[in-house]
Design an enzyme around this catalytic site. Structure first.
Site, PDB file in Angstrom:
ATOM      1  CE  LYS A  21      45.239  41.523  40.868  1.00  0.00           C
ATOM      2  NZ  LYS A  21      45.971  40.414  41.482  1.00  0.00           N
TER       3      LYS A  21
ATOM      4  NE  ARG B 297      43.334  31.741  35.276  1.00  0.00           N
ATOM      5  CZ  ARG B 297      44.281  31.697  36.221  1.00  0.00           C
ATOM      6  NH1 ARG B 297      45.448  31.145  35.985  1.00  0.00           N
ATOM      7  NH2 ARG B 297      44.073  32.232  37.411  1.00  0.00           N
ATOM      8  N   GLY B 298      44.194  35.364  34.949  1.00  0.00           N
ATOM      9  CA  GLY B 298      44.720  35.850  36.223  1.00  0.00           C
ATOM     10  C   GLY B 298      44.680  37.373  36.136  1.00  0.00           C
TER      11      GLY B 298
ATOM     12  CB  SER C 106      45.365  34.240  43.396  1.00  0.00           C
ATOM     13  OG  SER C 106      46.026  35.375  43.904  1.00  0.00           O
TER      14      SER C 106
ATOM     15  CB  CYS D 137      40.912  30.437  41.648  1.00  0.00           C
ATOM     16  SG  CYS D 137      40.952  30.781  39.869  1.00  0.00           S
TER      17      CYS D 137
ATOM     18  CG  ASP E 166      39.371  38.235  39.400  1.00  0.00           C
ATOM     19  OD1 ASP E 166      39.317  37.351  40.282  1.00  0.00           O
ATOM     20  OD2 ASP E 166      39.912  38.077  38.292  1.00  0.00           O
TER      21      ASP E 166
ATOM     22  CB  ALA F 209      48.308  38.357  44.802  1.00  0.00           C
TER      23      ALA F 209
ATOM     24  N   GLY G  33      46.171  39.877  37.502  1.00  0.00           N
ATOM     25  CA  GLY G  33      47.423  40.618  37.345  1.00  0.00           C
ATOM     26  C   GLY G  33      48.012  40.407  35.958  1.00  0.00           C
TER      27      GLY G  33
ATOM     28  NE  ARG H  60      37.994  36.710  31.995  1.00  0.00           N
ATOM     29  CZ  ARG H  60      38.440  35.878  32.946  1.00  0.00           C
ATOM     30  NH1 ARG H  60      39.732  35.715  33.125  1.00  0.00           N
ATOM     31  NH2 ARG H  60      37.595  35.210  33.707  1.00  0.00           N
TER      32      ARG H  60
END
Ligand code: RI2
Length: 311
Positions: A235, A19-20, A132, A130, A199, A134, A22, A62
């Site tokens: 993104k 997940r994530g 991330s 969350c 995202d 980045a 990137g 996804r």
């Protein structure tokens, strides 16, 4: 890697084992590279058919993070545009494009850290949401540069990615607090800056990120707290220029509560929300820091080839 194995990678992305935004993009690139390495196709046409099928499987894993289709299309576009039509040459082109994507992606996250950390000041309390890479690159770079900062991270129910974030920050030695999502407004008065990931970023500068992000932005605006988004240029969502709406992923209700325990209740599990550009002060990309209103320019610069093309 066979098509069956590509399906397994897609399944790991779907279940959020990988997940994530990137990371799923890099995993998809890695899967296409492995597909190329293992492919036994002898004709270029057959190879391309299989590669684009593998790409489609990954894209469908996804729906909200555009990094995933952008990674796949980056590779397919380069392979299709590479002169030699022999299967062996196309395989090589796939491997090169996938390796380039992965390398550039990792460098982009580092560069975002360097650029974004310039906007972090000594003594800042930073809120994040969350998990991330980045956003954390910005925070960790500021800390490694010697800035005494503190971080407040929200849990990000229902998958609790905030717990991954606080572990990562604590490991780094950064003073970190974990809060439940509903305490964001209560603590906002003690926050100097909010830094989150993305995202997808639409052509109008709206940011699609983990559910709860837009509420945080609203609270930040009310408290006059700066709201930063850290996101690689892949993104940005080219198709939003063509009028497409970013699909918000609705995940299984069992992630929120057991449906058996709540018969007759509709349990809604939206994975992402949309933060309008008016709530965003700046977007930190690897190519520079831009206001959300510049999103359309970033898309034209990065994806002009795609927006004008067939997709
Ligand atoms: P990086 C994540 O989605 C979060 O929404 C996070 O903000 C975003 O991807 C970007 O993450 P999820 O996969 O690419 O947890 O910056 O649903 O790591």
């Amino acid at each position: 890697m066979s098509v069956e194995e590509v399906k397994q990678v897609a399944e790991r992305i779907s279940s959020m084992e990988i997940r994530g935004a990137g990371k799923i993009a890099r995993s998809a690139a890695g899967a296409l590279k492995s597909y190329a390495v293992a492919s036994k196709e002898t004709t270029g046409a057959k190879y391309l058919e299989g590669l684009s099928k593998a790409g489609e499987i990954l894209i469908c894993a996804r729906p909200s993070a555009v990094s995933l289709p952008n990674a796949v299309r980056y590779i397919l576009y380069r392979v299709e545009g590479s002169g030699d039509r022999k299967a062996s040459a196309l395989r090589k082109a796939t491997i090169n494009a996938a390796e380039d994507f992965i390398e550039n992606s990792v460098k982009a996250v580092e560069r975002i850290g360097i650029l974004g950390s310039k906007r972090i000041e000594e003594g800042d309390t930073i809120m994040t949401h969350c998990n991330s890479s980045a956003a954390l690159s910005v925070i960790k770079t500021a800390w490694r540069d010697g800035k005494e900062i503190k971080v407040i991270a929200s849990e990000a129910r229902p998958r609790y990615q905030g717990q991954i974030t606080v572990r990562e920050l604590a490991k780094e030695g950064i003073p970190t607090s974990l809060i439940v999502d509903s305490s964001v407004r209560a603590v906002m008065k003690g926050v100097d800056k909010v830094v989150v990931g993305a995202d997808s970023i639409a052509a109008n500068g709206a940011v699609i990120n983990k559910i709860g992000t837009s509420q945080i932005a609203l609270c930040a605006q009310e408290a006059r707290v700066l709201f930063f988004v850290a996101a690689e240029t892949y993104k940005f969502h080219p198709e939003t220029c063509l009028g497409e709406i970013v699909e918000i992923e609705k995940r299984d209700s069992s992630e929120v509560a057991s449906p058996e325990e709540f018969p007759g209740v509709d349990i809604l599990n939206l994975a992402f929300d949309v933060t309008p550009p008016e709530y965003i002060d700046l977007i930190v990309t690897e190519k520079g820091i831009v206001p959300p209103q510049a999103a359309i320019m970033v898309i034209k610069e990065e994806f002009g080839w795609a927006v004008g093309g067939k997709w």
